[in-house]
Design an enzyme around this catalytic site. Structure first.
Site, PDB file in Angstrom:
ATOM      1  N   ALA A 149      -8.302  -5.813   6.320  1.00 16.95           N
ATOM      2  CA  ALA A 149      -7.538  -5.178   6.375  1.00 16.95           C
ATOM      3  C   ALA A 149      -6.975  -4.082   5.359  1.00 16.95           C
ATOM      4  O   ALA A 149      -7.458  -4.269   4.248  1.00 16.95           O
ATOM      5  CB  ALA A 149      -5.848  -6.104   6.148  1.00 16.95           C
TER       6      ALA A 149
ATOM      7  N   ALA B  52      -4.587  -0.719   4.144  1.00 16.62           N
ATOM      8  CA  ALA B  52      -3.481   0.082   4.280  1.00 16.62           C
ATOM      9  C   ALA B  52      -3.497   1.286   3.413  1.00 16.62           C
ATOM     10  O   ALA B  52      -4.687   1.524   2.890  1.00 16.62           O
ATOM     11  CB  ALA B  52      -2.335  -0.927   4.004  1.00 16.62           C
ATOM     12  N   SER B  53      -2.345   1.942   3.360  1.00 20.37           N
ATOM     13  CA  SER B  53      -2.488   3.397   2.759  1.00 20.37           C
ATOM     14  C   SER B  53      -2.525   2.927   1.053  1.00 20.37           C
ATOM     15  O   SER B  53      -3.073   3.882   0.386  1.00 20.37           O
ATOM     16  CB  SER B  53      -1.254   3.885   3.103  1.00 20.37           C
ATOM     17  OG  SER B  53       0.124   3.561   2.672  1.00 20.37           O
TER      18      SER B  53
ATOM     19  N   ALA C  10      -3.605  -0.253  -0.516  1.00 24.34           N
ATOM     20  CA  ALA C  10      -4.663  -1.088  -0.788  1.00 24.34           C
ATOM     21  C   ALA C  10      -5.251  -1.743   0.574  1.00 24.34           C
ATOM     22  O   ALA C  10      -4.861  -1.346   1.492  1.00 24.34           O
ATOM     23  CB  ALA C  10      -3.984  -2.247  -1.765  1.00 24.34           C
ATOM     24  N   GLN C  11      -6.119  -2.702   0.104  1.00 19.09           N
ATOM     25  CA  GLN C  11      -7.010  -3.236   1.120  1.00 19.09           C
ATOM     26  C   GLN C  11      -7.257  -4.659   0.751  1.00 19.09           C
ATOM     27  O   GLN C  11      -7.452  -4.918  -0.505  1.00 19.09           O
ATOM     28  CB  GLN C  11      -8.119  -2.520   1.738  1.00 19.09           C
ATOM     29  CG  GLN C  11      -9.431  -2.590   0.582  1.00 19.09           C
ATOM     30  CD  GLN C  11     -10.350  -1.338   1.328  1.00 19.09           C
ATOM     31  OE1 GLN C  11     -10.452  -0.300   1.928  1.00 19.09           O
ATOM     32  NE2 GLN C  11     -11.746  -1.844   0.758  1.00 19.09           N
TER      33      GLN C  11
ATOM     34  N   LYS D 116      -7.002  -8.352  -3.069  1.00 16.80           N
ATOM     35  CA  LYS D 116      -6.228  -7.082  -2.749  1.00 16.80           C
ATOM     36  C   LYS D 116      -6.598  -6.191  -3.668  1.00 16.80           C
ATOM     37  O   LYS D 116      -6.194  -6.576  -4.860  1.00 16.80           O
ATOM     38  CB  LYS D 116      -4.918  -7.415  -2.468  1.00 16.80           C
ATOM     39  CG  LYS D 116      -4.132  -6.085  -2.075  1.00 16.80           C
ATOM     40  CD  LYS D 116      -2.495  -6.694  -1.949  1.00 16.80           C
ATOM     41  CE  LYS D 116      -1.579  -5.390  -1.225  1.00 16.80           C
ATOM     42  NZ  LYS D 116      -0.261  -5.824  -1.185  1.00 16.80           N
TER      43      LYS D 116
ATOM     44  N   ASP E  63      10.105  -8.100   3.398  1.00 17.30           N
ATOM     45  CA  ASP E  63       9.269  -7.508   4.461  1.00 17.30           C
ATOM     46  C   ASP E  63       8.571  -8.370   5.589  1.00 17.30           C
ATOM     47  O   ASP E  63       7.459  -8.352   5.492  1.00 17.30           O
ATOM     48  CB  ASP E  63       8.192  -6.664   3.858  1.00 17.30           C
ATOM     49  CG  ASP E  63       7.727  -5.670   4.467  1.00 17.30           C
ATOM     50  OD1 ASP E  63       8.077  -5.095   5.591  1.00 17.30           O
ATOM     51  OD2 ASP E  63       6.609  -4.904   4.263  1.00 17.30           O
TER      52      ASP E  63
END
Length: 531
Positions: free
Chosen positions: A154, A156-157, A159-160, A175, A315
């Site tokens: 996965a 994201a903008s 982190a991954q 992460k 979230d």
């Protein structure tokens, strides 16, 4: 039901964050121009849906803007188009959209819900680069902690996440922040600060929203998300909160354990979440999964966190939830944590309980007791406004009643009654809308109110019932007795009166000065004759 006057004072709003300077104005201005162009192409700067509502001059400008709209502007509601534009603009714009999604009181529930679905999936960077980042952050070779670091699953903008294994065989998620992301975030925040200054100066209606303070709230949130040590602390705290609920027999949600040896400023390591992510269509179709119980658990876990502990995962969308049979939930991504004080928790419980029982007068009194509505307004008039919100949903099937929409409509009357809303209440409402969306997608006919009722009722009985009143009285008596015992053990020292007497030399000094003054006056009176 008790009153709020004995609880924490909530009438004083939190301090406004201090505005930071724009560090690179020319670069920020160029970035703003790019942002404006992207929004124009998506028809998200002045959406066509609002054009008929504008004054004639503004309507003409809006139609001129629409000439530059691209193919991506022809589908979706305004919130969906703004979301797609923000996704293409990078991490700061995505965070801005996520924060805007908390302001249903300003932009409307549907717009907030559409922005709340912002996703920031991006192509991952190479595992070799991730390895270098991990070694730099932890100050040790990757092999000293992980036996197998695999490519990202996965991205994201910011982190991954990489699957990996520890020496003891446990599977973990590592992460890693993107290389150079702090620099890109700093430049994006610079552009937002410039935009806020321009809006405050040239767009008078925007001043009510305090755009510069709003930008600093976004900046503060992003600074927290850019430090993996803070997210690790949030994961640990929420894991304890969920563990307490599990120990009480309310096992609705859990959090992966933090692997502290694998935590640094730019790296976070958690145990692998069991089950499948709820973004996977197969997640709810796993053998033995009870969809309705899963929907119940999403709602109840959130309310237990918020009401019983005052700390909640803020979230809770499908991308941050894993599930497995029979109805087990695991939350991930703890970058945003909501917090409620005792009075805010009472506020939430009593308004939900009041709407469940159609007790609008009680809901109104709670608002006044909490300080959310200024005392110059009428309790009866506010109760009437609440009835206008609540009555349209009374008598409808629970599956047709939106808890998030109900709170959204409640917040929409803020301007009319000068209510002072807190950021934590807006975050609460945003999270409730997300939770409701997860539950409804699991089961469109899910009874949200029936799921919430046991948690709210238990809180009311525990915190506001007769036993709670006796407990509070005993606590007050105990505090008084402790104060008396402390005073008996350490009696106050006797007061010492210090009498100041004039120095005997002063009368002589005063006499000499008076004699000199008289002599001077005599000389001055004869001075013309002497001349």
């Amino acid at each position: 039901m008790g009153d709020l006057t004995r609880l924490t004072d909530v009438a004083t709003p939190p301090p406004v964050p201090a505005a930071q300077p724009v560090r690179r104005p020319l670069d920020a201005f160029a970035r703003l121009l790019r942002w404006g162009w992207v929004l124009l192409r998506h028809d998200a700067l002045i959406p066509r849906e609002v054009t008929p509502l504008l004054p004639p001059a503004a309507r003409l400008a809006a139609r001129l803007f629409h000439l530059f709209a691209g193919a991506q502007s022809r589908t979706g509601r305004p919130g969906e188009r703004v979301g797609r534009a923000f996704e293409s603009l990078g991490p700061v714009a995505i965070k801005l959209g996520q924060v805007l999604a908390t302001r249903a009181d300003i932009f409307g529930v549907q717009f907030a819900r559409d922005l709340g679905r912002l996703k920031d999936r991006l192509p991952p960077f190479a595992v070799e680069e991730a390895r270098r980042e991990i070694e730099r952050a932890l100050g040790r070779p990757v092999e000293s902690l992980f036996t197998d670091l695999q490519p990202a699953v996965a991205a994201a903008s910011l982190a991954q996440a990489h699957p990996a294994f520890l020496a003891d065989g446990r599977k973990v998620a590592v992460k890693v922040l993107r290389p150079g992301v702090e620099r890109r975030v700093a430049r994006g925040l610079d552009a937002m600060r410039l935009a806020a200054r321009l809006a405050e100066r040239f767009v008078e209606p925007s001043r009510r929203l305090e755009p510069r303070a709003f930008v600093e709230i976004v900046a503060r949130s992003m600074q927290i998300e850019l430090d993996m040590r803070l997210e690790a602390a949030a994961a640990s705290e929420l894991g304890e909160v969920m563990g307490k609920a599990r120990a009480e027999g309310r096992a609705h949600m859990s959090a992966p354990a933090v692997i502290w040896d694998g935590v640094g400023k730019r790296v976070l390591t958690l145990e692998w979440a069991p089950g499948l992510p709820m973004t996977d269509p197969a997640a709810a179709e796993q053998p033995g999964v009870d969809r309705n119980a899963l929907a119940d658990n999403v709602v109840r876990a959130f309310l237990i966190q918020a009401l019983d502990h005052g700390t909640f995962h803020a979230d809770l969308h499908e991308g941050n939830l894993f599930c497995h049979a029979p109805a087990e939930l695991t939350a991930v991504d703890f970058g945003i944590v909501g917090r409620l004080g005792p009075a805010e928790r009472k506020y939430l419980a009593e308004i939900l309980w009041g709407f469940l029982n159609r007790d609008y007068d009680r809901i109104a009194r709670v608002h006044f007791e909490a300080g959310y509505v200024p005392p110059e307004h009428s309790v009866e008039a506010f109760a009437q406004a609440l009835r206008a919100v609540g009555e349209p949903v009374i008598g409808k099937q629970a599956s047709q009643v939106s808890m998030g929409r109900l709170l959204g409509q409640l917040f929409e009357i803020t301007d009319l009654f000068d209510m002072r809303l807190r950021p934590e209440l807006i975050l609460l409402q945003k999270t409730m809308v997300s939770v409701e969306g997860v539950a409804r997608r699991l089961n469109p006919d899910h009874d949200l109110w029936a799921a919430a009722q046991p948690v709210v009722a238990a809180w009311i009985r525990r915190e506001l019932g007769p036993q709670a009143q006796v407990r509070d009285l005993l606590e007050e008596v105990r505090a008084v007795l402790k104060a008396l015992a402390r005073q008996a053990q350490e009696p106050p020292a006797p007061a010492v009166v210090v009498e100041t007497r004039p120095d005997p030399r002063w009368p002589g000094i005063v006499a000499v000065l008076a004699l000199l003054a008289g002599a001077s006056a005599l000389v001055l009176s004869f001075w013309p004759r002497i001349l």
